[in-house]
Design an enzyme around this catalytic site. Sequence first.
Site, PDB file in Angstrom:
ATOM      1  N   ARG A 115      16.418  22.507  -3.119  1.00  0.00           N
ATOM      2  CA  ARG A 115      15.226  21.992  -3.826  1.00  0.00           C
ATOM      3  C   ARG A 115      15.531  20.766  -4.694  1.00  0.00           C
ATOM      4  NH1 ARG A 115      14.539  27.486  -4.761  1.00  0.00           N
ATOM      5  NH2 ARG A 115      13.036  28.421  -3.344  1.00  0.00           N
ATOM      6  N   LYS A 137      11.110   6.251  -3.300  1.00  0.00           N
ATOM      7  CA  LYS A 137      10.594   6.615  -1.969  1.00  0.00           C
ATOM      8  C   LYS A 137      11.773   6.805  -1.011  1.00  0.00           C
ATOM      9  CE  LYS A 137       7.302   3.500  -0.910  1.00  0.00           C
ATOM     10  NZ  LYS A 137       6.128   3.018  -0.175  1.00  0.00           N
ATOM     11  N   GLU A 179      11.931 -10.479   0.417  1.00  0.00           N
ATOM     12  CA  GLU A 179      11.362  -9.524  -0.552  1.00  0.00           C
ATOM     13  C   GLU A 179      11.431 -10.092  -1.969  1.00  0.00           C
ATOM     14  OE1 GLU A 179       9.758  -6.896   0.471  1.00  0.00           O
ATOM     15  OE2 GLU A 179      10.548  -6.496   2.465  1.00  0.00           O
ATOM     16  N   LYS A 216       9.982  -5.060  -9.918  1.00  0.00           N
ATOM     17  CA  LYS A 216       9.766  -3.784  -9.218  1.00  0.00           C
ATOM     18  C   LYS A 216       9.803  -2.625 -10.217  1.00  0.00           C
ATOM     19  CE  LYS A 216      10.386  -0.765  -5.441  1.00  0.00           C
ATOM     20  NZ  LYS A 216      10.664  -0.515  -4.057  1.00  0.00           N
ATOM     21  N   GLU A 226       2.659   5.560  -6.037  1.00  0.00           N
ATOM     22  CA  GLU A 226       1.918   4.663  -5.154  1.00  0.00           C
ATOM     23  C   GLU A 226       0.433   4.999  -5.055  1.00  0.00           C
ATOM     24  OE1 GLU A 226       3.404   4.252  -1.102  1.00  0.00           O
ATOM     25  OE2 GLU A 226       3.104   2.102  -1.236  1.00  0.00           O
ATOM     26  N   ARG A 230       1.183  -0.216  -7.193  1.00  0.00           N
ATOM     27  CA  ARG A 230       2.363  -0.353  -6.323  1.00  0.00           C
ATOM     28  C   ARG A 230       2.028  -1.014  -4.990  1.00  0.00           C
ATOM     29  NH1 ARG A 230       7.025   4.181  -6.520  1.00  0.00           N
ATOM     30  NH2 ARG A 230       8.274   3.515  -4.797  1.00  0.00           N
ATOM     31  N   ASN A 234       3.125  -4.482  -1.152  1.00  0.00           N
ATOM     32  CA  ASN A 234       2.792  -4.643   0.276  1.00  0.00           C
ATOM     33  C   ASN A 234       2.359  -6.068   0.617  1.00  0.00           C
ATOM     34  OD1 ASN A 234       3.310  -1.994   0.841  1.00  0.00           O
ATOM     35  ND2 ASN A 234       1.200  -1.325   0.487  1.00  0.00           N
ATOM     36  N   HIS A 237       2.861  -7.535   3.983  1.00  0.00           N
ATOM     37  CA  HIS A 237       3.302  -6.451   4.862  1.00  0.00           C
ATOM     38  C   HIS A 237       2.260  -6.045   5.908  1.00  0.00           C
ATOM     39  CE1 HIS A 237       6.667  -6.220   2.201  1.00  0.00           C
ATOM     40  NE2 HIS A 237       7.179  -5.182   2.828  1.00  0.00           N
ATOM     41  N   HIS A 241       3.932  -6.023   9.273  1.00  0.00           N
ATOM     42  CA  HIS A 241       4.238  -4.811  10.050  1.00  0.00           C
ATOM     43  C   HIS A 241       3.794  -4.960  11.502  1.00  0.00           C
ATOM     44  CE1 HIS A 241       4.633  -1.909   6.429  1.00  0.00           C
ATOM     45  NE2 HIS A 241       5.805  -2.226   6.915  1.00  0.00           N
ATOM     46  N   HIS A 253      12.698  -6.981   9.449  1.00  0.00           N
ATOM     47  CA  HIS A 253      11.530  -6.682   8.621  1.00  0.00           C
ATOM     48  C   HIS A 253      11.211  -7.840   7.655  1.00  0.00           C
ATOM     49  CE1 HIS A 253       8.860  -4.284   6.113  1.00  0.00           C
ATOM     50  NE2 HIS A 253       9.570  -4.654   5.065  1.00  0.00           N
TER      51      HIS A 253
HETATM   52  N1  LIG Z   1      12.458   3.365   0.123  1.00  0.00           N
HETATM   53  C1  LIG Z   1      11.851   2.213  -0.023  1.00  0.00           C
HETATM   54  O1  LIG Z   1      11.130   1.972  -0.995  1.00  0.00           O
HETATM   55  C2  LIG Z   1      12.071   1.145   1.020  1.00  0.00           C
HETATM   56  C3  LIG Z   1      11.637  -0.167   0.784  1.00  0.00           C
HETATM   57  C4  LIG Z   1      11.924  -1.132   1.747  1.00  0.00           C
HETATM   58  C5  LIG Z   1      12.613  -0.791   2.904  1.00  0.00           C
HETATM   59  N2  LIG Z   1      13.014   0.514   3.091  1.00  0.00           N
HETATM   60  C6  LIG Z   1      13.761   0.902   4.287  1.00  0.00           C
HETATM   61  O2  LIG Z   1      14.996   0.208   4.277  1.00  0.00           O
HETATM   62  C7  LIG Z   1      15.488   0.107   5.601  1.00  0.00           C
HETATM   63  C8  LIG Z   1      16.050  -1.288   5.808  1.00  0.00           C
HETATM   64  O3  LIG Z   1      17.092  -1.479   4.904  1.00  0.00           O
HETATM   65  P1  LIG Z   1      18.120  -2.700   5.028  1.00  0.00           P
HETATM   66  O4  LIG Z   1      17.375  -3.940   5.268  1.00  0.00           O
HETATM   67  O5  LIG Z   1      19.027  -2.591   3.872  1.00  0.00           O
HETATM   68  O6  LIG Z   1      18.853  -2.426   6.402  1.00  0.00           O
HETATM   69  P2  LIG Z   1      20.078  -1.495   6.834  1.00  0.00           P
HETATM   70  O7  LIG Z   1      20.267  -0.358   5.913  1.00  0.00           O
HETATM   71  O8  LIG Z   1      19.855  -1.179   8.268  1.00  0.00           O
HETATM   72  O9  LIG Z   1      21.319  -2.478   6.687  1.00  0.00           O
HETATM   73  C9  LIG Z   1      21.396  -3.616   7.507  1.00  0.00           C
HETATM   74  C10 LIG Z   1      22.763  -3.768   8.155  1.00  0.00           C
HETATM   75  O10 LIG Z   1      23.684  -4.280   7.211  1.00  0.00           O
HETATM   76  C11 LIG Z   1      24.910  -3.546   7.253  1.00  0.00           C
HETATM   77  N3  LIG Z   1      25.437  -3.639   5.892  1.00  0.00           N
HETATM   78  C12 LIG Z   1      24.921  -3.082   4.788  1.00  0.00           C
HETATM   79  N4  LIG Z   1      25.571  -3.500   3.704  1.00  0.00           N
HETATM   80  C13 LIG Z   1      26.559  -4.324   4.128  1.00  0.00           C
HETATM   81  C14 LIG Z   1      27.548  -5.085   3.465  1.00  0.00           C
HETATM   82  N5  LIG Z   1      27.634  -5.136   2.134  1.00  0.00           N
HETATM   83  N6  LIG Z   1      28.401  -5.817   4.219  1.00  0.00           N
HETATM   84  C15 LIG Z   1      28.288  -5.843   5.573  1.00  0.00           C
HETATM   85  N7  LIG Z   1      27.332  -5.157   6.255  1.00  0.00           N
HETATM   86  C16 LIG Z   1      26.484  -4.412   5.535  1.00  0.00           C
HETATM   87  C17 LIG Z   1      24.514  -2.174   7.710  1.00  0.00           C
HETATM   88  O11 LIG Z   1      25.592  -1.522   8.336  1.00  0.00           O
HETATM   89  C18 LIG Z   1      23.370  -2.469   8.662  1.00  0.00           C
HETATM   90  O12 LIG Z   1      23.855  -2.688   9.965  1.00  0.00           O
HETATM   91  C19 LIG Z   1      14.324   0.448   6.526  1.00  0.00           C
HETATM   92  O13 LIG Z   1      14.546   1.707   7.094  1.00  0.00           O
HETATM   93  C20 LIG Z   1      13.124   0.503   5.588  1.00  0.00           C
HETATM   94  O14 LIG Z   1      12.162   1.449   6.003  1.00  0.00           O
HETATM   95  C21 LIG Z   1      12.761   1.468   2.169  1.00  0.00           C
END
Ligand SMILES: NC(=O)c1ccc[n+]([C@@H]2O[C@H](COP(=O)([O-])OP(=O)(O)OC[C@H]3O[C@@H](n4cnc5c(N)ncnc54)[C@H](O)[C@@H]3O)[C@@H](O)[C@H]2O)c1
Length: 335
Positions: A115, A137, A179, A216, A226, A230, A234, A237, A241, A253
Amino acid sequence: MIIDINVKNKDIKYPIIVERNSLNKVNNYFNLDRKVLIVTDTGIPNEYINTVKEKCKEPFIFTVKQGEESKNFDNYKNMLEYMVKKTFTRTDCVIAIGGGVVGDLSGFVASSYMRGIDFYNIPTTLLSQVDSSIGGKCAIDFNGVKNNIGAFKNPNGVLIDPNVLKTLDDRQISAGMAEVIKMSITSNKALFNFIEQSKDLNHDLEYIITETLKIKANVVSIDPFENDLRKVLNFGHTIGHAIEALSNGSLLHGECVSIGMTYMVSDEIKDEVKYSLRKYNLPVSITNLNKEEVINLIKLDKKASGNDITIVYVSKIGSFEFKKIKVDELKEYLK
Ligand SMILES: NC(=O)c1ccc[n+]([C@@H]2O[C@H](COP(=O)([O-])OP(=O)(O)OC[C@H]3O[C@@H](n4cnc5c(N)ncnc54)[C@H](O)[C@@H]3O)[C@@H](O)[C@H]2O)c1
């Protein structure tokens, strides 16, 4: 610099540490004197994982394949099984070391194991440092739908070391900048101007990350679940998207958000916005955009309630308005 998130009456309180070289001092900020599940992916350099591991009393490492596909139910289940096998208790913790994929997946595990147990995030992409690691999130993708099973699980602490970005490839840095630019356009003109004029991104990163996080942090503190404000996050987005879905994985993205934003700003500021996006190697248009396909995809999007949709529109940099429109009216914006 430490930014404190403190949402009164909601029991949400945690520090965000932004400091070069802070990874080496992780034990000053997080309680690692217990079992620690370090969750990471195959793309994260070992040096970061080992630095944290050395500081933990009883570390365990769970590595998933790099990429969005890893935010899946099997990894979620396997991680829980691993924790049961290693007899993790409610007083132990999970640490994410990676981008948004690792953060979202491990946050969801931490939210549901017994939990909910302590969760720390060490984001290693620019996108995760300025965006996904805060706000609570977390989710996995299920039945082919992105982020549809998840929870709000606020971390106990977030540690941001801009030095880890040295190994991140340029395209991922640009995607994160989308972003950053997004938040500056809606909420901080001085930051937008600073980014527009910056001559050395690497040198300026710590300041840029901190200022973006303040935006943020303010938004998620006012609206932790949200409900209204919040939605400003978007910006870009809605159309982004749809472009992302149509690109079949060829665009990141952040690149899609970059294109999406250009449709949601007034003519008065469009050129300036495009200039900044281009400066950070982000795309600002797409050839042969099929408006009908975009509209149909948006109709399917969970954010479209009925035939209405709320878009974030910017007339002047540093401000925004929410506009409730019919999905079909989006055609006007796609011109
Ligand atoms: N929770 C939220 O509020 C929120 C907001 C925006 C996006 N997201 C989510 O985030 C995800 C995308 O995240 P992302 O853009 O960080 O992509 P990711 O986590 O896929 O990372 C991108 C790539 O970079 C590599 N990498 C990471 N750090 C590194 C470093 N320091 N050196 C070398 N390589 C490195 C990883 O291995 C990966 O291949 C999506 O799933 C999206 O839905 C969540």
